[in-house]
Design a protein around this motif. Structure first.
Motif, mmCIF file in Angstrom:
data_model
loop_
_atom_site.group_PDB
_atom_site.id
_atom_site.type_symbol
_atom_site.label_atom_id
_atom_site.label_comp_id
_atom_site.label_asym_id
_atom_site.label_seq_id
_atom_site.Cartn_x
_atom_site.Cartn_y
_atom_site.Cartn_z
ATOM 1 N N GLN A 203 0.803 -1.232 0.000
ATOM 2 C CA GLN A 203 0.000 0.000 0.000
ATOM 3 C C GLN A 203 0.839 1.287 0.000
ATOM 4 O OE1 GLN A 203 -2.888 0.627 3.272
ATOM 5 N NE2 GLN A 203 -4.445 0.473 1.662
ATOM 6 N N PRO A 204 1.930 1.383 0.788
ATOM 7 C CA PRO A 204 2.715 2.628 0.778
ATOM 8 C C PRO A 204 3.349 2.955 -0.573
ATOM 9 C CG PRO A 204 3.219 1.317 2.718
ATOM 10 C CD PRO A 204 2.400 0.459 1.820
ATOM 11 N N THR A 205 3.457 1.970 -1.445
ATOM 12 C CA THR A 205 4.056 2.206 -2.760
ATOM 13 C C THR A 205 3.048 2.756 -3.761
ATOM 14 O OG1 THR A 205 3.559 -0.001 -3.668
ATOM 15 C CG2 THR A 205 5.561 0.216 -2.335
ATOM 16 N N GLY A 206 1.760 2.746 -3.380
ATOM 17 C CA GLY A 206 0.727 3.168 -4.316
ATOM 18 C C GLY A 206 0.101 2.021 -5.070
ATOM 19 N N GLY A 207 0.399 0.785 -4.655
ATOM 20 C CA GLY A 207 -0.171 -0.392 -5.311
ATOM 21 C C GLY A 207 -1.393 -0.908 -4.576
ATOM 22 N N TYR A 208 -1.886 -2.064 -5.015
ATOM 23 C CA TYR A 208 -3.070 -2.667 -4.428
ATOM 24 C C TYR A 208 -2.814 -4.138 -4.124
ATOM 25 C CZ TYR A 208 -5.404 1.463 -6.376
ATOM 26 O OH TYR A 208 -5.765 2.742 -6.693
ATOM 27 N N ALA A 209 -3.537 -4.663 -3.121
ATOM 28 C CA ALA A 209 -3.419 -6.082 -2.745
ATOM 29 C C ALA A 209 -4.795 -6.726 -2.762
ATOM 30 C CB ALA A 209 -2.793 -6.217 -1.358
ATOM 31 N N SER A 210 -4.834 -8.035 -3.026
ATOM 32 C CA SER A 210 -6.109 -8.757 -3.084
ATOM 33 C C SER A 210 -5.902 -10.201 -2.656
ATOM 34 C CB SER A 210 -6.660 -8.740 -4.511
ATOM 35 O OG SER A 210 -5.849 -9.532 -5.361
ATOM 36 N N ARG A 211 -7.000 -10.833 -2.270
ATOM 37 C CA ARG A 211 -6.987 -12.293 -2.072
ATOM 38 C C ARG A 211 -7.912 -12.868 -3.119
ATOM 39 N NH1 ARG A 211 -9.207 -16.910 1.562
ATOM 40 N NH2 ARG A 211 -11.120 -15.698 1.761
ATOM 41 N N ILE A 212 -7.376 -13.749 -3.967
ATOM 42 C CA ILE A 212 -8.177 -14.233 -5.096
ATOM 43 C C ILE A 212 -8.833 -15.577 -4.802
ATOM 44 C CG2 ILE A 212 -6.844 -12.922 -6.770
ATOM 45 C CD1 ILE A 212 -5.470 -15.572 -7.536
ATOM 46 N N CYS A 213 -8.227 -16.376 -3.924
ATOM 47 C CA CYS A 213 -8.839 -17.638 -3.522
ATOM 48 C C CYS A 213 -8.033 -18.224 -2.373
ATOM 49 C CB CYS A 213 -8.897 -18.646 -4.678
ATOM 50 S SG CYS A 213 -7.286 -19.192 -5.252
ATOM 51 N N SER A 214 -8.684 -18.867 -1.460
ATOM 52 C CA SER A 214 -8.052 -19.583 -0.365
ATOM 53 C C SER A 214 -6.801 -18.879 0.144
ATOM 54 C CB SER A 214 -7.739 -21.014 -0.794
ATOM 55 O OG SER A 214 -7.228 -21.746 0.306
ATOM 56 N N ASP A 215 -5.614 -19.434 -0.171
ATOM 57 C CA ASP A 215 -4.355 -18.892 0.351
ATOM 58 C C ASP A 215 -3.520 -18.205 -0.729
ATOM 59 O OD1 ASP A 215 -4.036 -21.381 -0.905
ATOM 60 O OD2 ASP A 215 -2.133 -21.723 0.088
#
Length: 714
Positions: A203-215
């Motif tokens: 997040q501090p870099t200006g990007g995004y994170a997600s969980r797409i399935c399980s682990d």
């Protein structure tokens, strides 16, 4: 109109249209046209009823691309998914059509079942409300969902055309074991923690994170001209190291660096996922970049998948046999059936190239049945020729075990060839037991009750070997070759091997050591009273004809030798060698001098002995010399700091928590239970029995060495 959904096929080649018609006509209404102009006319009239368009790429490159652009620019057509077909696979074509909005790309030779599922999924996705109303946040972690991530990542790239971004895929290795060992609630907590760590880094870099399935997690992160991979691995793994001390979590990362090809976000993410898949279960490798080699590997797997059924029909798979020998008399006592793929053009294809793939795509079930049937057929043929036969071990995959019809299938095959169950030994890998212990144990117990001999294969390669061993309904333990191929000078390897063989006998199990390659290994195993060996030292896997000749011309072990080979349950022979150079320290902690004296006399030839008469002194010594101590013998009742407090402090310290501790105290269920609950390795009751002390110390030290090796595998 028919209740069937409608597919529009656009292809100037009538043969291609017939193939596609044959594949889809049972499930869909098919409209066929020859070119883009006819397609547009049909769509203007019937676009409301058409669920999907199949268009050939060689219709005319200009017409094809023009059609894709037109279909996406017209509101009434934009919602109809378009799948492009081709006569052969070409990555460049696939990238181009996907970048222009095609929903998928199918290359000939078509795989009917696969493309039917894909088409159905594409149509269902288009028609569900979830497709139009994307749920943005994952309900468990609060991160973006897969579809929402695709959207924000696509917007980020569009709004910042001059910036370079990477797609990162993060995967928790063997996450299922966490659920099995600690429960789903703890598994969910771990997912939330890992997701939070991932987001805090990105997040501090200006990007995004997600969980797409399980682990599995995805992220998009900007590149600033410097490497971030090592920092990412260290930051997240350091956080996990303090999450739960007894939970060893391994995180792997796959990174795709856009190369200028006009790929969709989905395609970029797929490449990041391929990168992380390429390093799964590779020790000490935590991240990988997508490259052409990974793409080539994927293409090779696609080729194998396309040919596997034909190869089975044409009997390109051959069953080889590797004999097992009784170490007491060097006679043939059995064999393992191993499959080999002999391709008419490519020659011998290594099992390592197709077995893991078949396990993933489910074809292993068909191959296993083929091997079982051919193995029983060969046993019958050899017996009819008058040869004395031996039991043959066959592999049973994890997929097979979950099939409730497995016992009936095996019994039918055995009966078909006039055999009885005990002539077919069933090898089940240790990792299969760790995935779903209760279900596997029930299934295997049923097979055992029918008379099949059960072997645990690859013992030592899993994660809960010793904890589960006593619960498993098995007859034979096959030692992983890693235990056997230690350097002969490494006493730790020999101690572990000796301990496991002793433990197997204690549990009334026979032991087969596989991967034996030298005379030195054979003699070492014989001295340890191992029962059977298998490996290149005796014989390589061989065709059925050669193994038949071996049976005909060799001494065969008596079947009664196997059936009558039992052990005295509960007895493990001590085998700590004398005269060994003392390298490690034993710390004896007891406030009563006579108690220490008894233990010093027992172990003075085996260890450098250090004595402590109270817990406070002991803790100070442990904290300063933890890397020298091999084992601690700890009394419970002492002034100042008692044994419970010492044990508790040791288990809280990362440097000392792995040191094995045996509690020495007066016998009592409460003391023993509390000690073990706090992490003690074992309990020795006073007054001491010398042989018990030696045996307990030997087993605990060997167990600790084995667990250390398992930790390093991660």
């Amino acid at each position: 109109m028919s209740e069937k959904k409608t597919i529009l096929v656009v292809d100037e080649n009538i043969s291609n249209r017939k193939i596609l018609y044959k594949i889809f006509s049972d499930d869909y209404e098919i409209i066929e046209v020859e070119n883009e102009k006819q397609a547009v006319e049909i769509l203007k009239e019937k676009y409301k009823y058409i669920s999907l368009i199949l268009i050939d790429i060689v219709l005319s490159v200009i017409d094809n691309y023009a059609f894709l652009k037109k279909s996406k620019s017209m509101p009434e057509l934009a919602i109809i998914p378009v799948v492009v077909t081709a006569q052969k696979y070409c990555e460049y074509d696939e990238v181009n059509v996907l970048s222009m909005g095609a929903a998928d790309f199918f290359a000939n030779p078509y795989k009917p079942q696969i493309i039917k599922y894909r088409v159905a999924n594409i149509i269902n996705l288009r028609e569900t409300a979830a497709f139009a109303n994307i749920i943005e946040n994952d309900m468990l972690t609060g991160l973006y969902t897969q579809e929402a991530f695709y959207k924000v990542a696509k917007d980020l790239l569009r709004e910042n055309p001059n910036k370079q971004y990477d797609i990162v895929c993060m995967d928790i290795e063997n996450f299922k074991l966490v659920n099995d060992m600690y429960g789903e609630l703890e598994g969910d907590r771990l997912l939330c923690f890992v997701g939070e760590c991932f987001e805090k880094f990105i997040q501090p870099t200006g990007g995004y994170a997600s969980r797409i399935c399980s682990d599995v997690f995805l992220g998009i992160i900007p590149c600033f001209g410097q490497s971030y991979e090592v920092d990412m691995v260290k930051t997240i793994n350091d956080a996990l190291a303090f999450y739960m001390a007894n939970m060893k979590i391994v995180i792997k990362f796959g990174i795709y660096k856009p190369s200028g090809l006009p790929l969709t976000i989905r395609a970029m993410c797929d490449r990041a996922k391929l990168a992380v898949e390429s390093i799964k279960f590779k020790y000490d490798v935590f991240y990988a970049f997508y490259n052409e080699e990974i793409g080539i590997h994927l293409y090779e797997e696609q080729q194998i998948t396309a040919e596997m059924k034909y190869a089975l029909e044409k009997k390109q798979f051959h069953v080889y046999f590797q004999p097992k020998y009784n170490l007491q008399n060097d006679r043939i006592a059995g064999a393992e059936a191993l499959v080999r793929w002999i391709h008419p053009k490519k020659g011998l294809i290594s099992p390592a190239n197709f077995i893991p793939l078949f396990e993933r795509n489910g074809f292993i079930t068909d191959l296993d049945r083929y091997v079982w049937d051919n193995t029983c057929k060969k046993i019958r043929e050899w017996r009819d020729k008058g040869y004395k036969t031996v039991p043959i071990s066959v592999n049973v995959s994890r997929t097979d075990i979950y099939n409730p019809a497995l016992p009936d299938i095996l019994m039918q095959i055995v009966a078909k060839h006039g055999l009885i169950p005990k002539e077919l030994h069933l090898e089940i890998t240790e990792t299969a037991y760790t995935e779903n212990p209760k279900q596997i144990i029930q299934a295997v117990a049923h097979l055992k009750s029918l008379g099949f001999i059960i072997e645990m294969d690859d013992f030592g390669s899993g994660y809960s070997s010793l904890n589960m061993l006593s619960e498993l309904p098995i007859d034979v333990l096959k030692l992983d070759m890693k235990f056997i191929q230690c350097n002969s000078q490494q006493s730790s390897c020999k101690n572990i091997l000796s301990f496991i063989i002793s433990l197997a006998k204690w549990l009334d199990l026979l032991v087969v050591a596989e991967g034996v390659e030298t005379h030195e290994q054979v003699e070492r195993l014989r001295n340890m009273d191992c029962n059977y060996v298998q490996g290149f030292y005796y014989a390589k896997p061989m065709p059925a004809e050669d193994f038949g000749s071996l049976l005909k011309n060799s001494e065969i072990d008596d079947e009664e030798d196997f059936e009558n080979m039992h052990f005295n349950t509960g007895h493990v022979e001590a085998s700590i060698p004398t005269g060994v150079k003392k390298m490690k320290t034993m710390l004896i902690v007891d406030d009563v001098e006579i108690n220490r004296a008894v233990l010093v006399e027992t172990f003075k030839e085996l260890y450098n002995i250090v004595e402590a008469d109270n817990g406070s002194v002991a803790l100070n010594y442990i904290n300063e010399h933890y890397n020298e101590i091999e084992i601690v013998l700890l009394d419970l009742i002492m002034p100042e700091i008692d044994g419970f407090q010492v044990l508790r402090e040791m288990r809280k310290n990362e440097n000392t928590r792995w040191i094995p501790v045996i509690i020495t105290s007066q016998s009592g269920e409460n003391s023993e239970a509390k000690s073990l609950l706090l992490g003690a390795s074992d309990f020795i009751a006073k007054p001491y029995d010398t042989s018990v002390c030696i045996r307990r110390v030997e087993n605990v030290v060997a167990y600790a060495m084995m667990k250390e090796q398992e930790r390093h595998k991660n």
